[in-house]
Design a protein around this motif. Structure first.
Motif, mmCIF file in Angstrom:
data_model
loop_
_atom_site.group_PDB
_atom_site.id
_atom_site.type_symbol
_atom_site.label_atom_id
_atom_site.label_comp_id
_atom_site.label_asym_id
_atom_site.label_seq_id
_atom_site.Cartn_x
_atom_site.Cartn_y
_atom_site.Cartn_z
ATOM 1 N N SER A 10 5.746 51.782 13.334
ATOM 2 C CA SER A 10 4.584 51.232 12.619
ATOM 3 C C SER A 10 3.662 52.386 12.226
ATOM 4 C CB SER A 10 3.815 50.266 13.515
ATOM 5 O OG SER A 10 2.467 50.171 13.065
ATOM 6 N N PRO A 11 3.453 52.589 10.931
ATOM 7 C CA PRO A 11 2.584 53.699 10.516
ATOM 8 C C PRO A 11 1.146 53.514 10.993
ATOM 9 C CG PRO A 11 3.140 52.289 8.654
ATOM 10 C CD PRO A 11 3.988 51.841 9.799
ATOM 11 N N HIS A 12 0.682 52.266 11.069
ATOM 12 C CA HIS A 12 -0.703 52.042 11.509
ATOM 13 C C HIS A 12 -0.863 52.411 12.985
ATOM 14 C CE1 HIS A 12 0.017 49.423 7.994
ATOM 15 N NE2 HIS A 12 -1.110 49.960 7.611
ATOM 16 N N PRO A 34 5.757 42.986 17.638
ATOM 17 C CA PRO A 34 4.682 42.012 17.461
ATOM 18 C C PRO A 34 5.158 40.682 16.883
ATOM 19 C CG PRO A 34 4.469 43.796 15.864
ATOM 20 C CD PRO A 34 5.548 44.196 16.821
ATOM 21 N N TRP A 35 6.269 40.708 16.139
ATOM 22 C CA TRP A 35 6.762 39.473 15.528
ATOM 23 C C TRP A 35 7.311 38.486 16.580
ATOM 24 C CZ3 TRP A 35 8.247 44.419 14.315
ATOM 25 C CH2 TRP A 35 9.400 44.882 14.929
ATOM 26 N N GLY A 48 -1.859 38.947 15.565
ATOM 27 C CA GLY A 48 -0.468 39.184 15.961
ATOM 28 C C GLY A 48 0.070 40.508 15.460
ATOM 29 N N GLU A 49 -0.830 41.482 15.244
ATOM 30 C CA GLU A 49 -0.393 42.773 14.698
ATOM 31 C C GLU A 49 -0.727 43.909 15.659
ATOM 32 O OE1 GLU A 49 -0.798 42.080 9.883
ATOM 33 O OE2 GLU A 49 -2.415 43.108 10.913
ATOM 34 N N VAL A 50 0.129 44.925 15.637
ATOM 35 C CA VAL A 50 -0.201 46.188 16.294
ATOM 36 C C VAL A 50 -0.753 47.118 15.207
ATOM 37 C CG1 VAL A 50 1.379 46.106 18.247
ATOM 38 C CG2 VAL A 50 2.259 46.840 16.021
ATOM 39 N N PRO A 51 -1.600 48.082 15.595
ATOM 40 C CA PRO A 51 -1.982 48.525 16.925
ATOM 41 C C PRO A 51 -3.111 47.697 17.543
ATOM 42 C CG PRO A 51 -3.072 49.903 15.291
ATOM 43 C CD PRO A 51 -2.195 48.954 14.529
ATOM 44 N N GLU A 63 -6.802 46.508 14.669
ATOM 45 C CA GLU A 63 -6.912 46.923 13.261
ATOM 46 C C GLU A 63 -7.106 48.444 13.240
ATOM 47 O OE1 GLU A 63 -6.550 44.798 10.609
ATOM 48 O OE2 GLU A 63 -6.728 46.486 9.234
ATOM 49 N N SER A 64 -6.115 49.147 12.670
ATOM 50 C CA SER A 64 -6.094 50.610 12.844
ATOM 51 C C SER A 64 -7.366 51.295 12.353
ATOM 52 C CB SER A 64 -4.868 51.213 12.165
ATOM 53 O OG SER A 64 -4.959 51.130 10.759
ATOM 54 N N GLN A 65 -7.918 50.855 11.219
ATOM 55 C CA GLN A 65 -9.091 51.570 10.721
ATOM 56 C C GLN A 65 -10.312 51.275 11.587
ATOM 57 O OE1 GLN A 65 -8.908 54.067 8.971
ATOM 58 N NE2 GLN A 65 -11.052 54.519 8.598
ATOM 59 N N LYS A 120 14.310 41.706 13.508
ATOM 60 C CA LYS A 120 13.909 40.298 13.499
ATOM 61 C C LYS A 120 15.110 39.366 13.370
ATOM 62 C CE LYS A 120 9.259 40.415 11.380
ATOM 63 N NZ LYS A 120 8.515 40.226 10.127
HETATM 64 N N1 LIG Z 1 -4.223 46.364 8.565
HETATM 65 C C1 LIG Z 1 -3.518 46.454 9.830
HETATM 66 C C2 LIG Z 1 -2.044 46.406 9.553
HETATM 67 C C3 LIG Z 1 -1.240 46.421 10.817
HETATM 68 C C4 LIG Z 1 0.193 45.986 10.570
HETATM 69 O O1 LIG Z 1 0.611 45.697 9.440
HETATM 70 N N2 LIG Z 1 0.956 45.959 11.652
HETATM 71 C C5 LIG Z 1 2.335 45.551 11.546
HETATM 72 C C6 LIG Z 1 3.237 46.678 11.992
HETATM 73 S S1 LIG Z 1 3.049 48.071 10.867
HETATM 74 C C7 LIG Z 1 2.546 44.346 12.444
HETATM 75 O O2 LIG Z 1 2.089 44.341 13.571
HETATM 76 N N3 LIG Z 1 3.218 43.309 11.926
HETATM 77 C C8 LIG Z 1 3.446 42.093 12.656
HETATM 78 C C9 LIG Z 1 4.666 41.339 12.194
HETATM 79 O O3 LIG Z 1 5.475 41.917 11.422
HETATM 80 O O4 LIG Z 1 4.816 40.205 12.621
HETATM 81 C C10 LIG Z 1 -3.919 47.753 10.545
HETATM 82 O O5 LIG Z 1 -4.252 48.724 9.858
HETATM 83 O O6 LIG Z 1 -3.903 47.769 11.783
#
Ligand SMILES: N[C@@H](CCC(=O)N[C@@H](CS)C(=O)NCC(=O)O)C(=O)O
Length: 222
Positions: A10-12, A34-35, A48-51, A63-65, A120
């Motif tokens: 995950s780049p974030h 996270p999925w 439901g997202e990392v980080p 939220e990375s930012q 997935k």
């Molecule tokens: N805007 C968010 C984007 C984070 C994001 O897109 N995370 C992805 C991994 S890169 C994620 O957790 N996706 C959950 C999924 O695919 O269910 C941030 O900057 O933290």
């Protein structure tokens, strides 16, 4: 101990890992897919997202930012978001460029299609999607070349979160061997400087199950 919930490609997440390292803050990594929508994880971040970063005192940040802005305010010793209002604005513009545009144009197509789809269990990569990512990456590497020809680092004279956000995206795509480095020597020189920073080392040791990186990925002289 401070804990970062993350997924290796995950780049974030990589952006936050690099920011923590540049600030010399200790943390442990908690790998997560996270999925899988683990209810305990959804309590930490309903998106439901990392980080997700959990501080020593239990403070939860997502939220990375938002996390990186918090780190720069809470631990101001090694500023990453610029030294004056203009540099800060330019840093934030470029962070958004890489977090959103590069991600949507390139990383989401390539990592999403080649890695996350498989993890997935959603079937095989579609070649048209991969071709689109490979086509788009050239525009972005042109832009990195343009910036690095004119500036010491992407947002100006100083290393900043813009370099971190860009290299976090690029490192994920490079893990797949999908960067045409030979065609972009200026971008390669900039990335070589990032790669040789001690803070980048742990990213180069990452492994995703069933998908080893190409040999050049961890090579500082690639
Ligand atoms: N805007 C968010 C984007 C984070 C994001 O897109 N995370 C992805 C991994 S890169 C994620 O957790 N996706 C959950 C999924 O695919 O269910 C941030 O900057 O933290």
């Amino acid at each position: 101990m401070r804990r970062l919930y993350h997924f290796a490609l995950s780049p974030h997440c990589r952006k936050v890992r690099l920011a923590l390292k540049e600030k010399a803050l200790d943390f442990e990594l908690a790998p997560i897919e996270p999925w899988a929508a683990d209810p305990d994880f959804l309590v930490l971040n309903p998106a439901g997202e990392v980080p997700v970063l959990v501080e020593d005192d239990g403070t939860v940040l997502a939220e990375s930012q938002a996390i990186c802005e918090y780190l720069d305010e809470a631990y101001p010793d090694r500023p990453l978001i610029g030294f004056d209002p203009v540099h800060r604005a330019e840093t934030r513009r470029l962070v958004a460029w890489f977090d959103l545009r590069f991600h949507a144009d390139v990383t989401n197509y390539l990592v999403g299609e080649k890695v996350i789809k498989r993890l997935k269990g959603e079937g095989y990569p579609e070649s048209a999607v991969i071709r689109a990512g490979q086509h788009n990456i050239r525009y972005h590497l042109d832009y990195v070349s343009f910036l690095s020809e004119r500036r010491n680092w992407l947002a100006g004279e100083e290393f900043s979160l813009a370099d971190i956000a860009a290299s976090a995206q690029i490192a994920c795509v490079d893990y797949l061997g999908a960067i045409p480095w030979d065609d972009f020597p200026l971008a390669r020189d900039w990335y070589a400087r990032i790669k040789s920073r001690p803070t980048f080392r742990s990213l180069l040791a990452d492994q995703v199950r069933g998908l080893p990186p190409p040999k050049h990925y961890a090579d500082l002289d690639f």
